[in-house]
Design a protein around this motif. Sequence first.
Motif, mmCIF file in Angstrom:
data_model
loop_
_atom_site.group_PDB
_atom_site.id
_atom_site.type_symbol
_atom_site.label_atom_id
_atom_site.label_comp_id
_atom_site.label_asym_id
_atom_site.label_seq_id
_atom_site.Cartn_x
_atom_site.Cartn_y
_atom_site.Cartn_z
ATOM 1 N N UNK A 48 0.818 -1.216 0.000
ATOM 2 C CA UNK A 48 0.000 0.000 0.000
ATOM 3 C C UNK A 48 0.850 1.265 0.000
ATOM 4 N N UNK A 49 2.159 1.123 0.300
ATOM 5 C CA UNK A 49 3.034 2.300 0.349
ATOM 6 C C UNK A 49 3.172 2.973 -1.006
ATOM 7 N N UNK A 50 3.126 2.185 -2.083
ATOM 8 C CA UNK A 50 3.318 2.757 -3.413
ATOM 9 C C UNK A 50 2.072 3.501 -3.894
ATOM 10 N N UNK A 51 0.944 3.302 -3.211
ATOM 11 C CA UNK A 51 -0.288 4.001 -3.584
ATOM 12 C C UNK A 51 -0.250 5.445 -3.113
ATOM 13 N N UNK A 52 0.546 5.705 -2.081
ATOM 14 C CA UNK A 52 0.648 7.045 -1.504
ATOM 15 C C UNK A 52 1.498 7.924 -2.423
ATOM 16 N N UNK A 53 0.835 8.728 -3.232
ATOM 17 C CA UNK A 53 1.539 9.579 -4.200
ATOM 18 C C UNK A 53 2.443 10.584 -3.505
ATOM 19 N N UNK A 54 2.014 11.092 -2.347
ATOM 20 C CA UNK A 54 2.839 12.050 -1.610
ATOM 21 C C UNK A 54 4.135 11.391 -1.137
ATOM 22 N N UNK A 55 4.044 10.140 -0.692
ATOM 23 C CA UNK A 55 5.249 9.424 -0.246
ATOM 24 C C UNK A 55 6.193 9.170 -1.413
ATOM 25 N N UNK A 56 5.638 8.865 -2.576
ATOM 26 C CA UNK A 56 6.468 8.632 -3.766
ATOM 27 C C UNK A 56 7.231 9.901 -4.135
ATOM 28 N N UNK A 57 6.526 11.034 -4.137
ATOM 29 C CA UNK A 57 7.172 12.301 -4.450
ATOM 30 C C UNK A 57 8.205 12.687 -3.412
ATOM 31 N N UNK A 58 7.854 12.526 -2.140
ATOM 32 C CA UNK A 58 8.774 12.848 -1.044
ATOM 33 C C UNK A 58 10.028 11.985 -1.131
ATOM 34 N N UNK A 59 9.844 10.701 -1.361
ATOM 35 C CA UNK A 59 10.967 9.775 -1.466
ATOM 36 C C UNK A 59 11.898 10.151 -2.613
ATOM 37 N N UNK A 60 11.336 10.533 -3.745
ATOM 38 C CA UNK A 60 12.133 10.886 -4.910
ATOM 39 C C UNK A 60 13.050 12.073 -4.618
ATOM 40 N N UNK A 61 12.497 13.119 -4.011
ATOM 41 C CA UNK A 61 13.295 14.311 -3.746
ATOM 42 C C UNK A 61 14.311 14.082 -2.627
ATOM 43 N N UNK A 62 13.976 13.230 -1.672
ATOM 44 C CA UNK A 62 14.945 12.921 -0.616
ATOM 45 C C UNK A 62 16.126 12.131 -1.162
ATOM 46 N N UNK A 63 15.869 11.243 -2.114
ATOM 47 C CA UNK A 63 16.971 10.508 -2.756
ATOM 48 C C UNK A 63 17.871 11.472 -3.521
ATOM 49 N N UNK A 64 17.270 12.433 -4.210
ATOM 50 C CA UNK A 64 18.067 13.435 -4.918
ATOM 51 C C UNK A 64 18.902 14.259 -3.945
ATOM 52 N N UNK A 65 18.316 14.590 -2.792
ATOM 53 C CA UNK A 65 19.059 15.337 -1.781
ATOM 54 C C UNK A 65 20.230 14.516 -1.248
#
Length: 312
Positions: A88-105
């Motif tokens: 169910x974690x991948x359904x959370x669009x906000x978590x996906x976006x947050x995760x992406x930018x944190x990886x870039x950071x």
Amino acid sequence: MISGIFGKTKPINYVLLLGLLFLVYWFAIFYYTDTLTEPSDIISPSFVLIILLFSVLALDFVVNRNQITNTNAYTVLYFVLLTLVFPSSVVDADAVGCNFFLILASRRLISLRSLKYMKLKILDATLWVMAASIFYNWSILFLFLVFIAIYIYEPKNLKNWLVPLVGIITFLLIWNAVLILANKEGFFVEHYNMQIGDWKEFVYDWTQSSKLGIFIFLITVTTLAVFLKSGKLGLGRIINLRVISLYLALSFVVVILCLTRGDFPILITFFPAAVFLGKYTEMIKRQNIRDLSLAGVILLSVLIFVLGILIK
């Protein structure tokens, strides 16, 4: 055999793993949500899926480019397996976006090791963290990681300590201009209210709470085991692992602060967790034991996925 497949960075590995992630994502969309009622409703989930897949590629780039692990696909494998454990974690669009930018950071912060273009990298990392906080406000705590990275790599330069402040102000000015144009000036007050999640309600959901507790315990033990076995690694790799461990600790804090019975950003922990799981796996010297451990982890992940569907 399994370690032979994922012990190298072959294109087929990424095709298999990204293909599995693709299937898990669409299964979760159809199983955990009821938003796809019209053909046009597939556009938004498709965009989120693209970001999720790019996150995996960014993860692999960070790990291999900075030699955090050896050249293998273990980290990507564990990231995908964690999505099986928490589908169910991948359904959370906000978590996906947050995760992406944190990886870039994290990519910019880890690259500070070269001591080149320090201020630019610190500025970039700060902007990425601020972008991540748009999705989950508590992820702004990752600004501590920016300052800790400065302390680790080049603490004596006073200008480095001022760069994050410049990044924060720059982001707020740009985002405020966007909000004014969108007629949403009250966003900052509403979004950054920093409320703590409903822990009591979450604890009563024993399936989620027990799974999260076991996950945090196992990853913490794995992280400690990696550091205990990393005595022969070079100083650069150990420092990188320390940064990733701080990333992991902050991600756990953010998840706990955001706890609700429904969605919580557990996805942001998958990157550092996968790094330490992959690092521990490659530290197993005997190939037969490594194969057995990988087979066990894969079977366990599939079993948890199936049980989660049956008891829902």
